[in-house]
Scaffold this motif. Structure first.
Motif, mmCIF file in Angstrom:
data_model
loop_
_atom_site.group_PDB
_atom_site.id
_atom_site.type_symbol
_atom_site.label_atom_id
_atom_site.label_comp_id
_atom_site.label_asym_id
_atom_site.label_seq_id
_atom_site.Cartn_x
_atom_site.Cartn_y
_atom_site.Cartn_z
ATOM 1 N N CYS A 73 0.804 -1.220 0.000
ATOM 2 C CA CYS A 73 0.000 0.000 0.000
ATOM 3 C C CYS A 73 0.839 1.273 0.000
ATOM 4 N N ASN A 74 2.058 1.216 0.495
ATOM 5 C CA ASN A 74 2.887 2.425 0.490
ATOM 6 C C ASN A 74 3.708 2.553 -0.796
ATOM 7 N N VAL A 75 3.564 1.619 -1.711
ATOM 8 C CA VAL A 75 4.194 1.611 -3.032
ATOM 9 C C VAL A 75 5.725 1.724 -2.948
ATOM 10 N N VAL A 76 6.288 1.231 -1.858
ATOM 11 C CA VAL A 76 7.739 1.186 -1.690
ATOM 12 C C VAL A 76 8.119 -0.278 -1.544
ATOM 13 N N ALA A 77 8.973 -0.773 -2.418
ATOM 14 C CA ALA A 77 9.334 -2.197 -2.377
ATOM 15 C C ALA A 77 10.256 -2.517 -1.212
ATOM 16 N N SER A 78 11.313 -1.753 -1.051
ATOM 17 C CA SER A 78 12.316 -2.084 -0.051
ATOM 18 C C SER A 78 12.319 -1.025 1.038
ATOM 19 N N PRO A 79 12.436 -1.360 2.274
ATOM 20 C CA PRO A 79 12.717 -2.680 2.838
ATOM 21 C C PRO A 79 11.485 -3.445 3.304
ATOM 22 N N ASP A 80 10.275 -2.835 3.236
ATOM 23 C CA ASP A 80 9.123 -3.467 3.892
ATOM 24 C C ASP A 80 8.272 -4.373 3.005
ATOM 25 N N GLY A 81 8.547 -4.434 1.704
ATOM 26 C CA GLY A 81 7.821 -5.349 0.825
ATOM 27 C C GLY A 81 6.332 -5.085 0.816
ATOM 28 N N CYS A 82 5.559 -6.132 0.959
ATOM 29 C CA CYS A 82 4.091 -6.023 1.019
ATOM 30 C C CYS A 82 3.725 -5.887 2.497
ATOM 31 N N GLU A 83 3.639 -4.659 2.964
ATOM 32 C CA GLU A 83 3.589 -4.360 4.394
ATOM 33 C C GLU A 83 2.204 -4.386 5.024
ATOM 34 N N SER A 84 1.149 -4.323 4.222
ATOM 35 C CA SER A 84 -0.197 -4.185 4.788
ATOM 36 C C SER A 84 -1.014 -5.465 4.673
ATOM 37 N N ASN A 85 -1.483 -5.953 5.833
ATOM 38 C CA ASN A 85 -2.375 -7.113 5.853
ATOM 39 C C ASN A 85 -3.799 -6.585 5.683
ATOM 40 N N LEU A 86 -4.388 -6.823 4.514
ATOM 41 C CA LEU A 86 -5.710 -6.270 4.205
ATOM 42 C C LEU A 86 -6.843 -6.913 4.997
ATOM 43 N N PHE A 87 -6.548 -7.985 5.737
ATOM 44 C CA PHE A 87 -7.573 -8.653 6.541
ATOM 45 C C PHE A 87 -7.756 -8.031 7.919
ATOM 46 N N ASN A 88 -6.737 -7.278 8.428
ATOM 47 C CA ASN A 88 -6.859 -6.749 9.782
ATOM 48 C C ASN A 88 -6.283 -5.348 9.987
ATOM 49 N N ASN A 89 -5.953 -4.661 8.923
ATOM 50 C CA ASN A 89 -5.363 -3.334 9.029
ATOM 51 C C ASN A 89 -6.457 -2.272 8.865
ATOM 52 N N THR A 90 -6.722 -1.492 9.913
ATOM 53 C CA THR A 90 -7.814 -0.514 9.859
ATOM 54 C C THR A 90 -7.554 0.634 8.885
ATOM 55 N N LEU A 91 -6.307 0.841 8.477
ATOM 56 C CA LEU A 91 -5.998 1.882 7.490
ATOM 57 C C LEU A 91 -6.143 1.370 6.059
ATOM 58 N N HIS A 92 -6.007 0.059 5.886
ATOM 59 C CA HIS A 92 -6.076 -0.573 4.563
ATOM 60 C C HIS A 92 -6.935 -1.839 4.693
ATOM 61 N N CYS A 111 -11.002 -3.907 11.664
ATOM 62 C CA CYS A 111 -10.998 -4.536 10.349
ATOM 63 C C CYS A 111 -10.961 -6.034 10.608
ATOM 64 N N THR A 112 -12.006 -6.731 10.200
ATOM 65 C CA THR A 112 -12.120 -8.163 10.436
ATOM 66 C C THR A 112 -12.339 -8.871 9.110
ATOM 67 N N ALA A 113 -11.427 -9.767 8.758
ATOM 68 C CA ALA A 113 -11.498 -10.521 7.501
ATOM 69 C C ALA A 113 -11.666 -9.613 6.294
ATOM 70 N N GLY A 114 -11.034 -8.431 6.338
ATOM 71 C CA GLY A 114 -11.070 -7.508 5.214
ATOM 72 C C GLY A 114 -12.295 -6.629 5.137
ATOM 73 N N ALA A 115 -13.082 -6.580 6.197
ATOM 74 C CA ALA A 115 -14.281 -5.730 6.221
ATOM 75 C C ALA A 115 -14.274 -4.857 7.479
#
Length: 140
Positions: A73-92, A111-115
Motif C-alpha cells: 500500500c505504500n508503493v515502496v518495495a524495499s525494505p518493507d515489501g508487502c507491508e499491509s495485511n488487508l484482513f486486519n489493518n484498519t488503514l487498509h 478490520c475483520t477478515a477484510g471488512a
C-alpha cells in the motif's frame, strides 16, 4: 610472472565467488523472479522482501506480486515489501487506503477478515442502517 586477472563488465557481471576459473559467473542485472535472489545489483545484495514474490530486473529489487492477504500500500518495495495485511489493518481494510476510522462519526472500528466493523459511534450518533460505508449516520 603472469597474473590471472578477472575483468568483468562493470555493473552487469561479477566474480562473486572470487574464483578466477569461472570468472564473472554472476549476472548482476538478471530478469528473474523468485523467493530469494542472492546477487541483485551487486555481490551478496539479496532481493528478499516480506510477504512478496520479489523480482530483480536490471539490478533493482522490486515486487512481482504480493502474497495474499498482504499488499504493498505504500508503493515502496524495499525494505518493507508487502507491508499491509488487508484482513486486519484498519488503514487498509480489504484494499489499500480503505480506512475504517474515516467513516462519519465513528469513534472506534476494527478490520475483520477484510471488512470494516463499527465498534463505537460518537456520543450523539448511531449506526441505524447497518451500512459501514456511511458510518454512524443517524443523529440521535
Amino acid at each position: 610472472m603472469v597474473c590471472n586477472s578477472v575483468s568483468c563488465i562493470s555493473g552487469q557481471t561479477a566474480n562473486c565467488n572470487l574464483d578466477s576459473g569461472d570468472a564473472c559467473e554472476v549476472n548482476l542485472r538478471p530478469q528473474a523472479t523468485g523467493n530469494t535472489l542472492p546477487n541483485c545489483g551487486s555481490c551478496g545484495s539479496s532481493c528478499s522482501l516480506p510477504h512478496a514474490v520479489p523480482t530483480c530486473t536490471f539490478g533493482y529489487c522490486s515486487i512481482s506480486s504480493c502474497i495474499s492477504p498482504w499488499q504493498n500500500c505504500n508503493v515502496v518495495a524495499s525494505p518493507d515489501g508487502c507491508e499491509s495485511n488487508l484482513f486486519n489493518n484498519t488503514l487498509h481494510c480489504g484494499s489499500c487506503h480503505n480506512s475504517c476510522s474515516s467513516k462519519a462519526n465513528v469513534v472506534q472500528s476494527n478490520c475483520t477478515a477484510g471488512a470494516c466493523v463499527i465498534k463505537q459511534c460518537s456520543i450523539i450518533y448511531a449506526d441505524c442502517n447497518g451500512l459501514v460505508s456511511d458510518g454512524c449516520e443517524a443523529h440521535l
